[in-house]
Design a protein around this motif. Sequence first.
Motif, short mmCIF file in Angstrom:
data_model
loop_
_atom_site.label_atom_id
_atom_site.label_comp_id
_atom_site.label_asym_id
_atom_site.label_seq_id
_atom_site.Cartn_x
_atom_site.Cartn_y
_atom_site.Cartn_z
N TYR A 162 30.28 44.56 42.94
CA TYR A 162 30.94 43.41 43.63
C TYR A 162 31.17 42.61 42.40
CZ TYR A 162 31.55 39.34 46.37
OH TYR A 162 32.42 38.20 47.00
N PRO A 163 32.25 41.67 42.47
CA PRO A 163 32.70 40.99 41.31
C PRO A 163 32.02 39.47 41.61
CG PRO A 163 34.61 40.74 42.82
CD PRO A 163 33.31 41.76 43.23
N TYR A 164 30.69 39.60 41.17
CA TYR A 164 29.92 38.44 41.31
C TYR A 164 30.51 37.23 40.13
CZ TYR A 164 26.48 40.49 44.11
OH TYR A 164 25.80 41.08 45.03
N ALA A 165 30.91 37.87 39.08
CA ALA A 165 31.60 36.95 37.84
C ALA A 165 33.06 37.35 37.76
CB ALA A 165 30.82 37.25 36.54
N PHE A 166 33.74 37.28 38.88
CA PHE A 166 35.36 37.87 38.91
C PHE A 166 35.86 36.90 37.86
CE2 PHE A 166 39.56 37.63 40.59
CZ PHE A 166 40.15 38.84 40.58
N ASP A 167 36.91 37.83 37.07
CA ASP A 167 37.81 37.42 35.86
C ASP A 167 38.98 38.56 36.09
OD1 ASP A 167 38.78 36.01 34.20
OD2 ASP A 167 37.38 36.31 32.45
N TYR A 252 31.95 39.58 27.11
CA TYR A 252 31.19 39.39 28.52
C TYR A 252 30.89 40.97 29.19
CZ TYR A 252 29.98 37.91 33.05
OH TYR A 252 29.09 37.85 34.32
N PRO A 253 29.59 40.81 29.53
CA PRO A 253 28.48 39.80 29.39
C PRO A 253 27.94 39.69 28.03
CG PRO A 253 27.75 41.64 30.40
CD PRO A 253 29.10 42.11 30.33
N ALA A 254 27.12 38.89 27.72
CA ALA A 254 26.66 38.78 26.38
C ALA A 254 25.76 40.28 25.95
CB ALA A 254 25.41 37.60 26.35
N TRP A 255 25.54 40.21 24.79
CA TRP A 255 24.98 41.26 24.02
C TRP A 255 23.62 41.30 24.47
CZ3 TRP A 255 28.66 44.49 22.35
CH2 TRP A 255 29.71 43.82 21.65
N ASP A 256 23.09 42.59 24.66
CA ASP A 256 21.60 42.80 24.91
C ASP A 256 20.73 42.53 23.50
OD1 ASP A 256 21.85 43.22 27.52
OD2 ASP A 256 21.92 45.49 27.15
N THR A 257 21.44 43.18 22.51
CA THR A 257 21.06 42.97 21.07
C THR A 257 22.42 42.49 20.34
OG1 THR A 257 19.32 44.82 21.24
CG2 THR A 257 20.21 44.07 19.08
N TYR A 278 39.76 47.01 38.68
CA TYR A 278 40.83 47.18 39.11
C TYR A 278 41.98 47.16 38.34
CZ TYR A 278 38.55 47.41 43.67
OH TYR A 278 37.51 47.87 44.87
N ALA A 279 43.12 47.78 38.45
CA ALA A 279 44.44 47.38 37.90
C ALA A 279 45.41 47.05 39.12
CB ALA A 279 44.99 48.61 37.27
N GLN A 280 46.00 45.71 38.74
CA GLN A 280 46.73 45.13 39.70
C GLN A 280 48.14 44.81 39.03
OE1 GLN A 280 46.03 43.88 43.26
NE2 GLN A 280 48.24 43.45 43.00
N GLU A 319 47.54 43.05 35.59
CA GLU A 319 46.20 42.40 35.20
C GLU A 319 45.18 43.25 35.34
OE1 GLU A 319 46.22 38.80 36.76
OE2 GLU A 319 45.29 39.52 38.98
N SER A 320 44.11 43.27 34.72
CA SER A 320 42.97 43.76 35.01
C SER A 320 41.99 42.99 35.61
CB SER A 320 42.21 44.60 33.72
OG SER A 320 41.74 43.48 32.89
N GLU A 321 41.14 43.46 36.63
CA GLU A 321 40.38 42.77 37.43
C GLU A 321 38.86 43.26 37.16
OE1 GLU A 321 41.09 42.69 41.55
OE2 GLU A 321 42.83 41.94 41.43
N HIS A 322 38.09 42.22 36.45
CA HIS A 322 36.70 42.91 36.02
C HIS A 322 35.70 41.49 36.38
CE1 HIS A 322 36.64 40.48 32.27
NE2 HIS A 322 37.90 40.58 32.33
N GLY A 323 34.34 41.95 35.96
CA GLY A 323 33.35 40.88 36.30
C GLY A 323 32.64 41.59 37.39
#
Length: 733
Positions: A162-167, A252-257, A278-280, A319-323
């Motif tokens: 699920y795109p909780y941080a949709f971008d 995104y998201p931030a690095w673990d290390t 997704y590719a839109q 456009e690419s949809e991620h998050g």
Amino acid sequence: MRITQFQTNFSVGELDPLIRARTDLQQYQNALAEATNVVIQPQGGFKRRDGTRTISNLYDNYTEFKLIPFQFSVTDSYLLLFFDQKILVFKDGVLQENINGSGNYWIPANDITAAMMDDLNYTQAVDTLILCHEDLQTKRLVRNSDTNWTLENLPITNLPQYPYAFDTHQPNFTIAPSATSGNISITASAVTTDTGTAQAGGADTITLKSATSYNVDDEPNGMFITLTSGTGSGQTRHVEDYVASTKVLTVYPAWDTAPDATTGYKVEAFAPAAVGEYAQVLSTFGRARYVEFVSATEMKAVVEVNFFDTSAITAGNWESEHGYEDVWSNTRGWPKSAAFHEGRLYFGGSKSRPNTVWGSTVINYFDFNAGSGLDDEAVEATINTNQLNTIINLFSGNDFRIFTTGGEFVVLQTGDNPITPASFFVRPQTRLGSKPGVPVEEVNGASVFIQRQGKSINAFQFGDTTASYQVQNISALSSHLLKNPIDMAVRKASSTDEADRLFVVNGDDGSMAVYSIMAGQNVIAPSRFVTDGEFVAVAVDLADVYVIVKRAILNTHYYYLERFEDGLTVDSAKVGGAASSVPCPNLLGLTVKIIRDGIVEPDQTVPTSSPFAVTFASPATSSYQIGLNYTVTAKTMPTEPVLSTGSVQGFKKRIVQVDAIVNNSQNMTINSKLVPFRAFGENALDSAVTPFTGIKTLHGMLGYDGTGQITISQTVPLSLTVLGLEYRLSVGN
């Protein structure tokens, strides 16, 4: 005026006081004004309820509990008792010990806390119990043997996304679909990539090499960067921003290390992390979900909106949809409810997605791979209406039923057609809403649930006449018995003198509303159970009804697991055979009733010092019961005979004579007058009362009142079954 009345049955049970004036109802004539600690029988009579036997003392260390039945086979069934971080296993009322060879009598359950007990949800299939709570990573409890159990995290694969941080981004390269619909490949071209060693790094940044391929701001945005060596190696992230003048790339998201000057990297069009994104297409039509990584320039995808054609789509036109991220996690919460239905495991609601339901792939219960939408792949649907519908319970019936705080929904299935991704449509049916924390139970094909505010008990089932789902209010004539319901269980009838019984625990006063239900005869007969203490929880293991009871012992509240048993007439009972004294540590300082060889002995108070023993007046030779008394009261409705002269509501009335038809009964009072059951003779007082079947007549009842009611009670804990009442009534001012 003298009138003879005959109440042939009590099949309506206890009637709501608000219906006191509805003498025109047929139910009025067969009802009781009070039915406390009695059970209505299918034939129409009522009997003293069964007493309870103490199964286990839970002491005062814990106050929150959950009872869950577990049926493994025809011969093996269990009662699981959950409390703070522990699970007890009972088989046939016996606590199983040395669990998993540990020497302990409990299963460790460190993640299952007391705060979760009220809303802990479950479903079972064969040897596996699935446990759900929005703050608990979904567990499975597997039975290996009576004393060997495995509790572990459910091994879910291909978690829904699920795109909780949709971008969105418009990557600076061209893509081309291999086909316009179905399962396709998407190939990237005109891609500018970059590899090298970083100059520096931060929490969510990396400074690319000085001779990087990117000389324009935002040029690599929407692509993927993978750390290939050095500090932080193995991490893949989305490129969110790029500043050409500083060579600083933000991820995104931030690095673990965080990377540093030793870190190797590569920037490419695609990476395995693209799966689920997704590719839109922006210029014409087309939308596809990436389902498999092939290479840095190719992804397999499933088309959700057909492409216009297979021509290349240049940068700026898509456009690419991620998050997107796992829909369930410690951050986003876990499923609230679960059910098995027609080869799938379904989860309903989570902390972050309260109105969504998910179904696994067919037979592969822990795999939630949506794939390309084939018939046997995972399903998902979100309930969107004009109100909040937090999913509370799921139920597998002839259709898949979903219970929410706002209403009742179903996934309708026609004929033998199974649920598939293409047919998974959730349809609203009724709008009552369910109360959180109370399970849904099945009674004769209906799903029985407690209304959201706890004001009614409802049966949700398909109606042939309307060809739709409907709700029947089971408690319409007895809503006064519901006082903040907190738990519910159903015991199916196991003999001809029993009905299905619905047990509802009330949180406000610790009583239980008990409904005897005979669907075929359209009979719903409620009564009220009370005890010396409070009922806290209830569960049914096959034919055995278990309760957790809170009792005050020496000014401290203790909790007990108890079981209703046929033949017992006291609560929290100690039961046995031959004995002269019996320790009763579970009843310290309490006044108890004693039945020794069927003879009622004088009350005693249990000593508070060891050995806490009750000593019989004479040794028991065959049986004894020691326990707490409970009051039995059955009171008829105010008398309203059918007369040609009209109502007698305003007239004074006197019960002149009562003829009670009883069955196997030993003790009874009518309007506080003791009805004799014992015959006089030699040693009459030194023997048990012989159960009597027939008519007991009581004369000489004095005093007028405005209602003309009959109250049946008991002075000692012996058997009582009343089949009907004939009485003579004097009416006059």
